[in-house]
Design a protein around this motif. Structure first.
Motif, short mmCIF file in Angstrom:
data_model
loop_
_atom_site.label_atom_id
_atom_site.label_comp_id
_atom_site.label_asym_id
_atom_site.label_seq_id
_atom_site.Cartn_x
_atom_site.Cartn_y
_atom_site.Cartn_z
N SER A 136 -31.46 -64.57 68.46
CA SER A 136 -30.80 -63.36 68.98
C SER A 136 -29.33 -63.31 68.57
CB SER A 136 -30.90 -63.32 70.50
OG SER A 136 -32.25 -63.24 70.89
N LEU A 137 -28.66 -64.44 68.61
CA LEU A 137 -27.26 -64.47 68.22
C LEU A 137 -27.06 -64.19 66.73
CD1 LEU A 137 -25.91 -67.44 70.36
CD2 LEU A 137 -25.45 -65.01 70.65
N PHE A 138 -28.00 -64.60 65.91
CA PHE A 138 -27.92 -64.30 64.49
C PHE A 138 -28.18 -62.82 64.21
CE2 PHE A 138 -28.49 -68.92 63.64
CZ PHE A 138 -27.42 -69.06 62.76
N LEU A 139 -29.07 -62.21 64.98
CA LEU A 139 -29.43 -60.81 64.76
C LEU A 139 -28.46 -59.83 65.43
CD1 LEU A 139 -33.30 -60.95 65.13
CD2 LEU A 139 -31.96 -60.73 63.03
N LEU A 140 -27.69 -60.30 66.39
CA LEU A 140 -26.79 -59.42 67.13
C LEU A 140 -25.79 -58.67 66.26
CD1 LEU A 140 -25.94 -58.42 69.94
CD2 LEU A 140 -24.38 -60.37 70.04
N PRO A 141 -25.08 -59.31 65.32
CA PRO A 141 -24.14 -58.55 64.49
C PRO A 141 -24.81 -57.45 63.66
CG PRO A 141 -23.73 -60.90 64.26
CD PRO A 141 -25.00 -60.74 65.04
N ALA A 142 -25.96 -57.75 63.10
CA ALA A 142 -26.67 -56.74 62.31
C ALA A 142 -27.11 -55.59 63.21
CB ALA A 142 -27.87 -57.37 61.61
N GLY A 143 -27.60 -55.92 64.39
CA GLY A 143 -28.01 -54.88 65.33
C GLY A 143 -26.86 -54.00 65.75
N LEU A 144 -25.70 -54.59 65.98
CA LEU A 144 -24.53 -53.80 66.35
C LEU A 144 -24.07 -52.89 65.22
CD1 LEU A 144 -22.44 -56.45 68.32
CD2 LEU A 144 -23.67 -54.49 69.24
N ILE A 145 -24.08 -53.40 64.01
CA ILE A 145 -23.66 -52.59 62.86
C ILE A 145 -24.63 -51.43 62.64
CG2 ILE A 145 -23.41 -52.61 60.34
CD1 ILE A 145 -22.29 -55.48 60.67
N ILE A 146 -25.91 -51.71 62.67
CA ILE A 146 -26.91 -50.65 62.48
C ILE A 146 -26.83 -49.63 63.62
CG2 ILE A 146 -29.39 -50.17 62.43
CD1 ILE A 146 -29.68 -52.82 60.85
N GLY A 147 -26.68 -50.13 64.83
CA GLY A 147 -26.54 -49.23 65.97
C GLY A 147 -25.32 -48.34 65.84
N PHE A 148 -24.21 -48.89 65.39
CA PHE A 148 -22.99 -48.10 65.21
C PHE A 148 -23.17 -47.07 64.12
CE2 PHE A 148 -18.78 -47.43 63.32
CZ PHE A 148 -18.10 -46.98 64.44
N ILE A 149 -23.83 -47.44 63.02
CA ILE A 149 -24.03 -46.52 61.90
C ILE A 149 -24.89 -45.34 62.31
CG2 ILE A 149 -25.20 -46.30 59.66
CD1 ILE A 149 -24.12 -49.10 59.01
N TYR A 150 -25.86 -45.55 63.20
CA TYR A 150 -26.72 -44.45 63.64
C TYR A 150 -26.16 -43.71 64.85
CZ TYR A 150 -30.47 -45.78 60.51
OH TYR A 150 -31.21 -46.03 59.40
N LEU A 151 -25.61 -44.43 65.80
CA LEU A 151 -25.20 -43.79 67.05
C LEU A 151 -23.88 -43.04 66.94
CD1 LEU A 151 -26.25 -46.42 69.72
CD2 LEU A 151 -27.33 -44.25 69.18
N PHE A 152 -22.91 -43.57 66.22
CA PHE A 152 -21.61 -42.91 66.12
C PHE A 152 -21.73 -41.50 65.54
CE2 PHE A 152 -17.56 -42.06 63.96
CZ PHE A 152 -16.73 -42.05 65.07
N PRO A 153 -22.40 -41.30 64.40
CA PRO A 153 -22.53 -39.93 63.88
C PRO A 153 -23.33 -39.02 64.82
CG PRO A 153 -23.03 -41.50 62.16
CD PRO A 153 -22.91 -42.27 63.43
#
Length: 71
Positions: free
Chosen positions: A11-28
């Motif tokens: 989970s700790l390894f996947l967390l940064p990727a999940g945050l980046i992908i979430g930001f790329i989709y949710l912010f716009p």
């Protein structure tokens, strides 16, 4: 106990990727929703509420386009 530690590690390894992908989709998505309630001209934006939605649903071309897409 070993499985829980492994799950935490993965989970700790996947967390940064999940945050980046979430930001790329949710912010716009959030910005589009925010802008849909505003009238933007040049560098100024004024909050107008549901006026944009009322205008578009009263436009006969938009209604005709919806009908063409759902037929």
């Amino acid at each position: 106990m070993r499985n829980r530690q492994k799950f935490t590690e993965i989970s700790l390894f996947l967390l940064p990727a999940g945050l980046i992908i979430g930001f790329i989709y949710l912010f716009p998505l959030i910005k589009v929703i925010q802008y849909s309630f505003m009238r933007i001209s040049g560098n100024s934006a004024k909050f107008i509420g549901f006026s944009n939605y009322i205008n578009i649903f009263n436009d006969p071309r938009f209604i005709a386009g919806l009908k063409n897409n759902f037929i």
